[in-house]
Design an enzyme around this catalytic site. Sequence first.
Site, PDB file in Angstrom:
ATOM      1  CB  THR A  23      35.735 -20.596  75.040  1.00 51.19           C
ATOM      2  OG1 THR A  23      35.160 -20.682  76.352  1.00 51.19           O
ATOM      3  CG2 THR A  23      35.871 -21.986  74.455  1.00 51.19           C
ATOM      4  CG  LEU A 111      37.086 -25.106  92.403  1.00 46.69           C
ATOM      5  CD1 LEU A 111      36.823 -25.712  93.787  1.00 46.69           C
ATOM      6  CD2 LEU A 111      36.099 -25.668  91.391  1.00 46.69           C
ATOM      7  CB  SER A 113      39.965 -19.049  95.191  1.00 44.40           C
ATOM      8  OG  SER A 113      41.239 -19.109  94.592  1.00 44.40           O
ATOM      9  CB  SER A 114      41.790 -15.088  91.811  1.00 42.29           C
ATOM     10  OG  SER A 114      42.687 -16.131  91.857  1.00 42.29           O
ATOM     11  CG  ASP A 158      37.394 -17.472  86.429  1.00 44.14           C
ATOM     12  OD1 ASP A 158      36.861 -18.358  85.734  1.00 44.14           O
ATOM     13  OD2 ASP A 158      38.605 -17.446  86.675  1.00 44.14           O
ATOM     14  CE1 TYR A 210      43.747 -18.977  81.639  1.00 48.05           C
ATOM     15  CE2 TYR A 210      44.733 -16.998  80.703  1.00 48.05           C
ATOM     16  CZ  TYR A 210      43.622 -17.722  81.069  1.00 48.05           C
ATOM     17  OH  TYR A 210      42.363 -17.200  80.859  1.00 48.05           O
TER      18      TYR A 210
HETATM   19  C1  GLA Z   1      40.881 -19.388  84.350  1.00 48.21           C
HETATM   20  C2  GLA Z   1      40.717 -17.957  83.862  1.00 48.21           C
HETATM   21  C3  GLA Z   1      39.458 -17.805  83.011  1.00 48.21           C
HETATM   22  C4  GLA Z   1      39.388 -18.877  81.921  1.00 48.21           C
HETATM   23  C5  GLA Z   1      39.666 -20.257  82.498  1.00 48.21           C
HETATM   24  C6  GLA Z   1      39.751 -21.305  81.430  1.00 48.21           C
HETATM   25  O1  GLA Z   1      39.875 -19.700  85.252  1.00 48.21           O
HETATM   26  O2  GLA Z   1      40.627 -17.082  84.963  1.00 48.21           O
HETATM   27  O3  GLA Z   1      39.420 -16.514  82.456  1.00 48.21           O
HETATM   28  O4  GLA Z   1      40.222 -18.572  80.851  1.00 48.21           O
HETATM   29  O5  GLA Z   1      40.865 -20.280  83.252  1.00 48.21           O
HETATM   30  O6  GLA Z   1      38.533 -21.509  80.829  1.00 48.21           O
END
Ligand code: GLA
Length: 366
Positions: A23, A111, A113-114, A158, A210
Amino acid sequence: MTEVECTVRYSAPGRINLIGEHTDYNFGYALPIALPERTLVTFLPGSGDSLVVRSDREADPVEFPLNTIPGEVTGWAAYVAGVVWALQLAGYAVPGGEMSVSGGVDIGSGLASSAALECATLGALLSAAGLAVDRVEQAQIARRAENEYVGAPTGLMDQLAILFAEPRRAQLIDFQHLTARSVTFDPDAHDLALLLINSHATHQHAGGEYAARRASCERAAAALGVTSLREVQDRGASALHVVPDPEDTRRARHIITENQRVLDTVDALHDSNFSEVGRLLTASHSSMRDDFEITTDHIDLIADTAVQAGALGARMTGGGFGGCVIALVDAAAVGIVAGAVRESVRRAGFREPTVVRTHPGHGAGG
Ligand code: GLA
């Protein structure tokens, strides 16, 4: 000043997104928490114009100039170099020196990590330079490093999750207005447990899936004559009948229904209605499986087994195609649910998952 006094230590957690997947780049909503596990950066500033980075997970150090450019550093150190590059572009001068990274966040498990590495690096460099930058701008700098230096077309969730997280709370993030509202999330206080089930099937967001999901959402928005799906949120999924491509329609339906589930989860948490929270988690998983198509058979098996064994709800968390499942479970049923998941995964021939009871942790800090 001695070397020890000059050394800066800064750490950043991984995150679990409770609900609201994919989202962020659609300017919708998400509801993440921080993990207790953190990535720690120790930085000794120097007077030179390069940075040497070591990681406890890698054999060799990596050195790059402070005026690094995209393409120069690849692999794990690109996240560090990307932050240095993005800081410069934002007009912040930071020192070179020696940096070491010790990782507590599992890599490739959904999770973040990046982002933990980016935010810990950013915090250490800003502290060493004596610069105060607000958290939304920090998130944008870290995201720019990931998008334009590393080349992964991720959103802002994230980094915002990691920078705004608080113990016993989740953050309702509104990506349109770039705000984070703290929402009580303390399952332990209600005799519940949040289980984190790591499938150990790892993913790569620099890969095509993605980006393909993102492109689908953008095509659907264009067909609706808007710049983001958030603009049609109030009209609900029925607004999507004008989108010509059925696959794009399903992708966009996930986004619109998922945004509503995030808001409904916040209401259910406010009412301490955890069976409704669980129902929403499971509905989110179904939407990721059927409409957004980012789950795998392995991940579906884990989520389905958890619910069949008595979890209030379960869903994959993170970008998808592997990674982790979260399950909300009565504290008394933790052993039963964990045992059932391990058994079904073993019988299906997948690698043994790690199941831990987890809690919302602190955000990034020194
Ligand atoms: C990864 C991306 C986020 C987000 C999620 C999915 O973690 O880094 O920006 O799009 O996927 O919600």
